[in-house]
Scaffold this active site. Structure first.
Site: not given
Length: 441
Positions: A189, A273, A326, A329, A345, A347, A354
């Site tokens: 990333d 990406e 996330c 999850c 998150c 969860c 990053d």
């Protein structure tokens, strides 16, 4: 396993006054021939709806040399002039293939000063390179030897804005395709606080090359602004500005070369990406930092090095929500402003923005390899002429879906990693579901 490739090696050289004058004349003639041929082709189509080919412009060049006004074209080597016409033909080919805009005229002040020589216009013997119309070889600083007993097929001489002379030799080289030395798969990333964040949790610091020399660059620009237009002092001040820019560019290129070489040597599969840098620099608050990070140059280096060493490069769709998803999850956050660098998150997992994005990019890339989905088809790369969504070694036929499915067994380590990520997400979601109290009527 080895791979035969065409490789250009660039060296710096120091011409004597006679050689510098000859090359300066050659650069001017190359620019003139290119512009005249472009004007002739444009007028032929605009006025008469007539297409002009390379052979026609080559005949025009012969006629131009016979005129009194352009007789000076005979004083330089004819090969760089012919190569200029070939470059123009390639520019038109890219334009009609919708890979580039319509060709533009070369400027004396802004365009790159270069000339290309083929084998008939230079002599290379015992490490000494002599160009046509020259009696002495170029004083080249051989910072590294040519590969094996290779002999250059094309020589390109150029001069940058800082006044430095370079020669680029195109040779045949053999690349050793060694197996990966580390993780085997990695998601990458790109960012600004950290230049790169890897799915392994490692963060690579952004050197910010332009910021290091920002004070010197501003001082050089102030001195340039004070000089009178067209004066010798202004020319010297402009040269100092160009040298600061060249120092920044050299440091950035060196860092990206070392970084991409390390990623390619350590990993068999690299997932990145797709970033639209051209649109992102429209944000005037971040344009300077984005340009200094050179994400596009990083991707270009990664593409050709992955192709050289037989690595698999997967490019994830630019609209994939890697930062808001996330990695544990699979839950999708509603909003994720740029100032949020870490988040928790529902969860219960706390993520570094990053690193979490890099892990999601890796998971999406593994699904691309396994299923062939999740990536939007990209336009063809100018270097390879192929879609940049998933890079395969050159010379192999395009795979049908059934053939790709039959190849899944060859990606057992990658599928195993993808299944581990999926199992981790399922276990996290199942644990969260068991902890949630059941609603009563």
């Amino acid at each position: 396993m080895t791979r035969a490739v065409k490789r250009a090696l660039k060296y710096r050289f120091y011409p004597n006054p006679e050689q510098a004058a000859e090359l300066a004349r050659t650069f001017g003639c190359v620019r003139l021939v290119y512009n005249m041929a472009l004007q002739a082709r444009t007028e032929a189509w605009t006025l008469r709806q007539e297409r002009v080919s390379y052979n026609t412009t080559s005949a025009m060049l012969t006629a131009w040399k016979k005129t009194e006004e352009l007789a000076f074209l005979n004083e330089v080597s004819s090969v760089p002039l012919q190569q200029a016409l070939r470059h123009l033909q390639m520019a038109y080919t890219n334009f009609f293939a919708k890979r580039a805009k319509y060709p533009t005229f070369k400027s004396k002040k802004k365009s790159r000063r270069s000339a290309e020589y083929t084998t008939s216009a230079f002599r290379y013997r015992d490490g000494r390179l002599t160009l046509a119309k020259m009696t002495e070889p170029l004083d080249i600083v051989w910072s590294r030897p040519l590969p094996g007993s290779a002999s250059p097929s094309t020589v390109t001489v150029s001069q940058d804005a800082a006044g430095r002379w370079f020669v680029s030799l195109l040779c045949d080289d053999v690349i050793e395709q060694a197996p990966a030395t580390a993780t085997g798969v990695v998601g990458v990333d790109a960012g600004l606080d950290s230049l790169l964040a890897l799915s392994t949790g490692e963060k690579i610091t952004n050197p910010r090359h332009e910021r290091r020399d920002r004070a010197a660059l501003a001082r050089a620009h102030r001195n340039l602004a004070k000089k009178e237009q067209g004066s010798a002092n202004r020319a010297r001040a402009r040269l100092k500005v160009a040298r600061v820019h060249a120092r920044i560019t050299d440091r950035r290129r060196d860092h990206l070369h070392k970084l991409t070489t390390r990623l390619v040597r350590e990993n068999q599969t690299i997932v990145i990406e797709d970033l639209t840098v051209r649109n992102m620099v429209n944000n005037h608050s971040l344009a300077r930092a984005i340009s200094d990070a050179a994400w596009r140059q990083f991707r270009t280096m990664l593409e050709y090095k992955a192709d050289w060493h037989g690595r698999t490069l997967v490019v994830v769709d630019r609209w994939f929500p890697s930062s808001k998803l996330c990695s544990a999850c699979g839950a999708l956050a509603e909003r994720m402003p740029l100032n949020v660098r870490s988040w928790t998150c529902r969860c219960g997992r706390t993520h570094d923005r990053d690193v979490n994005a890099a892990r999601n990019i890796l998971a999406e890339g593994l699904s691309v390899i396994a299923c062939g989905g999740g990536v939007r088809p990209q336009r063809e790369s100018s270097r390879t002429g192929r879609s940049s969504a998933k890079q395969e070694p050159l010379g192999q036929p395009r795979e049908s879906p059934s053939f790709r499915a039959g190849r899944i067994v060859n990606h057992a380590p990658l599928l195993r990693a993808g299944l581990e990520i999926l199992a981790e997400r399922l276990s996290t979601c199942w644990g969260q579901r068991r902890r949630t109290p059941t609603a009563t009527a």
